[in-house]
Motif scaffolding. Structure first.
Motif, PDB file in Angstrom:
ATOM      1  N   ARG A  22     -23.632   0.247  24.175  1.00 53.01           N
ATOM      2  CA  ARG A  22     -22.258  -0.094  23.788  1.00 53.01           C
ATOM      3  C   ARG A  22     -21.484   1.130  23.312  1.00 53.01           C
ATOM      4  O   ARG A  22     -20.292   1.262  23.592  1.00 53.01           O
ATOM      5  CB  ARG A  22     -22.263  -1.158  22.683  1.00 53.01           C
ATOM      6  N   SER A  55     -19.335  -0.927  17.287  1.00 54.95           N
ATOM      7  CA  SER A  55     -19.914  -1.615  18.438  1.00 54.95           C
ATOM      8  C   SER A  55     -21.438  -1.522  18.454  1.00 54.95           C
ATOM      9  O   SER A  55     -22.085  -2.076  19.324  1.00 54.95           O
ATOM     10  CB  SER A  55     -19.340  -1.033  19.733  1.00 54.95           C
ATOM     11  N   HIS A  85     -24.850  -6.101  28.323  1.00 57.00           N
ATOM     12  CA  HIS A  85     -24.576  -6.410  26.921  1.00 57.00           C
ATOM     13  C   HIS A  85     -23.180  -6.971  26.755  1.00 57.00           C
ATOM     14  O   HIS A  85     -22.282  -6.681  27.553  1.00 57.00           O
ATOM     15  CB  HIS A  85     -24.728  -5.157  26.058  1.00 57.00           C
ATOM     16  N   GLU A 115     -20.216   2.935  26.325  1.00 56.41           N
ATOM     17  CA  GLU A 115     -19.121   2.220  26.969  1.00 56.41           C
ATOM     18  C   GLU A 115     -17.811   2.378  26.201  1.00 56.41           C
ATOM     19  O   GLU A 115     -16.740   2.546  26.774  1.00 56.41           O
ATOM     20  CB  GLU A 115     -19.474   0.725  27.073  1.00 56.41           C
ATOM     21  N   THR A 116     -17.912   2.378  24.873  1.00 58.40           N
ATOM     22  CA  THR A 116     -16.694   2.310  24.067  1.00 58.40           C
ATOM     23  C   THR A 116     -16.103   3.683  23.728  1.00 58.40           C
ATOM     24  O   THR A 116     -14.952   3.779  23.331  1.00 58.40           O
ATOM     25  CB  THR A 116     -16.984   1.521  22.760  1.00 58.40           C
ATOM     26  N   CYS A 146     -28.636  -0.351  23.947  1.00 58.46           N
ATOM     27  CA  CYS A 146     -27.698  -1.331  24.514  1.00 58.46           C
ATOM     28  C   CYS A 146     -26.574  -0.638  25.277  1.00 58.46           C
ATOM     29  O   CYS A 146     -25.970  -1.226  26.171  1.00 58.46           O
ATOM     30  CB  CYS A 146     -27.122  -2.236  23.433  1.00 58.46           C
ATOM     31  N   ARG A 171     -19.529  -7.185  24.775  1.00 59.95           N
ATOM     32  CA  ARG A 171     -18.680  -6.071  24.350  1.00 59.95           C
ATOM     33  C   ARG A 171     -19.040  -5.632  22.918  1.00 59.95           C
ATOM     34  O   ARG A 171     -19.161  -4.454  22.613  1.00 59.95           O
ATOM     35  CB  ARG A 171     -17.212  -6.503  24.412  1.00 59.95           C
TER      36      ARG A 171
END
Lengths: 363, 272
Positions: free
Chosen positions: A342, A266, A68, A345-346, A340, A70
């Motif tokens: 995100r 995000s 994906h 990840e964030t 996804c 960012r």
């Protein structure tokens, strides 16, 4: 004129008899050509990260991103800040200007969007085009042609297979590309997609139906890879979630969460916003704007009397996850997590929605 | 495409003082629209240009369609700016929005109306509707409480209302002029006589008040589907988009602000 509306309620072109090939050597000239007709939004590499941006040159397009981007492409439908209308105050008269006018000639192509993000748009459609219609969202959506792209490789955060929003997708796109080495298989998903192919036919070639088989093999290998995560299907855990609402587990998560709101920003399906006023100090003119908001912020539920309805962090960390997995099912008939990854990840606090779900399943 | 975020221009035609911090604003739409129709319990979004927009319950009779009233307490940015405006000032209005009281379900039944403070505002259109259509309803009882006698709104209506419905008042703290009951609104339960089987109860006030009133109604034997509450949340867009007003994912702006207790009880999050 492209008027794509590639959502659940748009017409669906029958798929199988509408496949084409786009040779990779033609991609550059195709994009260069459509740049003359449309705003072209696509993934772009910026300082090592990949973001969706409006392209100026075909060279800027970077389709080889893993998993994906960012940030999701939602800002091209629901910008982080948007003027809803503006006004002039002249004595005791007010003259209002509708900013929808600025979208009068809006015509865009969104290229290189993965199935998870396509599904996110299908979900946003159900929110913004219901009993009421959000005219800004709808105008952009109806005038954006979606050229999707199936993934080559999931990222370490991806789990779209378990939210049933990937690695393949069946609706929500006008065209769907699949990377098959030196060419893309192009599947047509709507009549607008077909018109696009007809308009730019010099870049597309007829496809051998055998290529669908090749795509299937590719998708199957992605599925196998993702199945190793061993998660439950997120659309099948509704009752588990409902029963877990008062579980102590949430208190732990509430202590971990920093309430920073990065997961909201995000997330491709987080759509909540604040409505604010911007006015000149002399009060001669002003603007009504909306901005992305976060259900993790204390101010999100504060009313004028000072009462805050979600005061403790636990209630706020729950809000986002319950919205994704329970409230959306009640309201629009589908979960609104698209896998996804995100938010994983964030997250500064390392909150992982996959672990949250796994934990709750064990209890 | 129509832009539902744009308010209609309107003018303040009159302002009445209700309490030291509350006024009732009479409003007429500027486009000459004389058929502003709404159902009791609905709200509008009011714009003070330069300051912003906020939601307010409509507090006037639904029978009157050439203007409407909003009873507003001075609280935040928008209301403070509104309180500085005079008669004939231009404001913006969106609405009516939301779903109001269950009038059809109330017909031919007894009605118990419970309000506290400015929570009487969304109930006033209902009271006026009942009085105008009195034969459609059975026994109608109003229980109303405020902090002090000075904080009671619509004092000028009580004697007219009393000719048509039972009116019971109380204040948390009395003063030398106050001859009535003292105590929170639930103290009034001991002076009313309602049959939980035939009565539908409607309430609006602070969450803590609705919590205790609902508890009391349950003790009296009111079934969940005979209890209705008007909930307060921050309704920004009013159309089910912005997400600010949701409780357990339910949009107070679109599906409420009036909810049946049988629905509220099913919410995962506590509403009152």
């Amino acid at each position: 004129m492209v008027a794509s509306f590639s959502s659940s309620f748009s017409e669906k072109a029958s798929k199988v008899d509408k496949i084409f090939i786009l040779h990779k050597k033609n991609l550059h000239s195709l994009v260069q050509t459509i740049l003359k007709h449309y705003r072209v939004i696509g993934p772009m590499k910026i300082n090592g990260n990949v973001f969706f941006r409006e392209l100026k040159e075909a060279d800027e397009l970077f389709l080889e991103y893993k998993g994906h981007t960012r940030l999701p492409p939602k800002r091209y439908f629901l910008p982080e800040k948007e003027v809803l209308f503006s006004y002039e105050i002249k004595g005791n008269e007010v003259i209002i200007k509708d900013h929808l006018e600025y979208l009068k000639d809006y015509k865009a192509v969104l290229i290189g969007i993965h199935p998870c993000d396509i599904q996110a748009l299908n979900i946003l459609d159900k929110v913004f085009i219901s009993e009421f219609e959000d005219p800004y969202y709808t105008t952009r959506r109806k005038n954006t042609l979606i050229i999707g792209l199936t993934c080559n490789e999931p990222s370490e955060y991806c789990f779209c297979y378990f939210t049933r929003s990937g690695p393949n997708i069946n609706d929500g796109y006008d065209l769907l590309l699949t990377d098959l080495g030196d060419m893309y298989l192009v599947e047509v998903g709507s009549s607008q997609g077909k018109s696009f192919i007809d308009q730019f036919s010099m870049f597309f070639d007829k496809a051998d139906p055998q290529l669908l088989k090749k795509k299937e093999e590719k998708i199957n290998s992605l599925v196998k890879q993702m199945q190793k995560l061993g998660l439950p299907f997120f659309n099948e855990i509704y009752s588990t979630m409902v029963n877990a609402f008062y579980d102590d587990f949430w208190e732990d998560l509430g202590r971990m969460c920093l309430a920073c709101g990065k997961c909201n920003y995000s997330c491709p399906t987080c759509y909540c916003f604040d409505v604010q006023e911007e006015s000149e100090p002399d009060l001669t003119e002003g603007r009504r704007i909306r901005r992305w908001d976060s259900c993790h912020f204390l101010s999100f539920t504060r009313v004028a009397s000072g009462e805050i309805f979600r005061k403790d962090r636990t209630s706020r960390v729950k809000q986002r996850i319950y919205h994704k997995l329970v409230y959306s099912v009640n309201n629009i008939g589908t979960i609104s997590c698209v896998g996804c990854g995100r938010c994983i990840e964030t997250c500064t606090a390392n909150i992982d929605i996959r672990d949250v779900v796994k934990n709750l399943m064990k209890r | 495409m129509k832009n539902p975020y744009i308010p209609k221009l309107a003018r303040i035609t009159d302002i009445r003082d209700e309490t030291p911090d509350t006024k009732t604003f009479c409003i007429a739409l500027s486009d000459g629209q004389r058929d502003f129709r709404f159902s009791p319990g609905q709200f509008v979004e009011l714009t003070v240009f330069g300051y912003g927009e906020a939601p307010f319950s409509i507090s006037s009779s639904p029978m009157c369609t050439d203007h409407f009233e909003l009873t507003i307490r001075k609280m935040g940015t928008v209301t403070s700016a509104l309180f500085r405006l005079g008669i004939n000032s231009v404001i913006g209005i969106r609405g009516p929005l939301g779903k109001g009281w269950p009038i059809e379900k109330m017909k031919n039944r007894d009605v118990l109306i419970i309000g506290v403070g400015i929570g009487l505002a969304p109930l006033r259109p209902l009271i006026e509707y009942i009085i105008a259509n009195r034969k459609d309803f059975g026994k109608v009882v109003l229980m109303y409480g405020a902090r002090t006698p000075a904080d009671l709104v619509y004092k000028y209506e009580f004697s007219r209302w009393s000719q048509n419905i039972e009116v019971h008042l109380t204040v948390d703290v009395g003063d030398e002029t106050w001859k009535g009951r003292v105590g929170v609104v639930t103290v009034l339960f001991d002076e009313i006589d309602v049959d939980p089987k035939t009565t539908i109860a409607l309430q609006c006030g602070p969450p803590i008040m609705m919590h205790f009133v609902t508890k009391k109604l349950k003790e009296l034997g009111f079934p969940d589907d005979s209890i209705y509450l008007s909930l307060e949340r921050l309704m920004k867009c009013g159309m089910g988009f912005c997400g600010r007003c949701t409780i357990s994912g339910r949009y107070v702006c679109k599906e409420g602000p009036v909810f049946c207790y049988s629905e509220i009880r099913g919410f995962l999050e506590r509403a009152v």
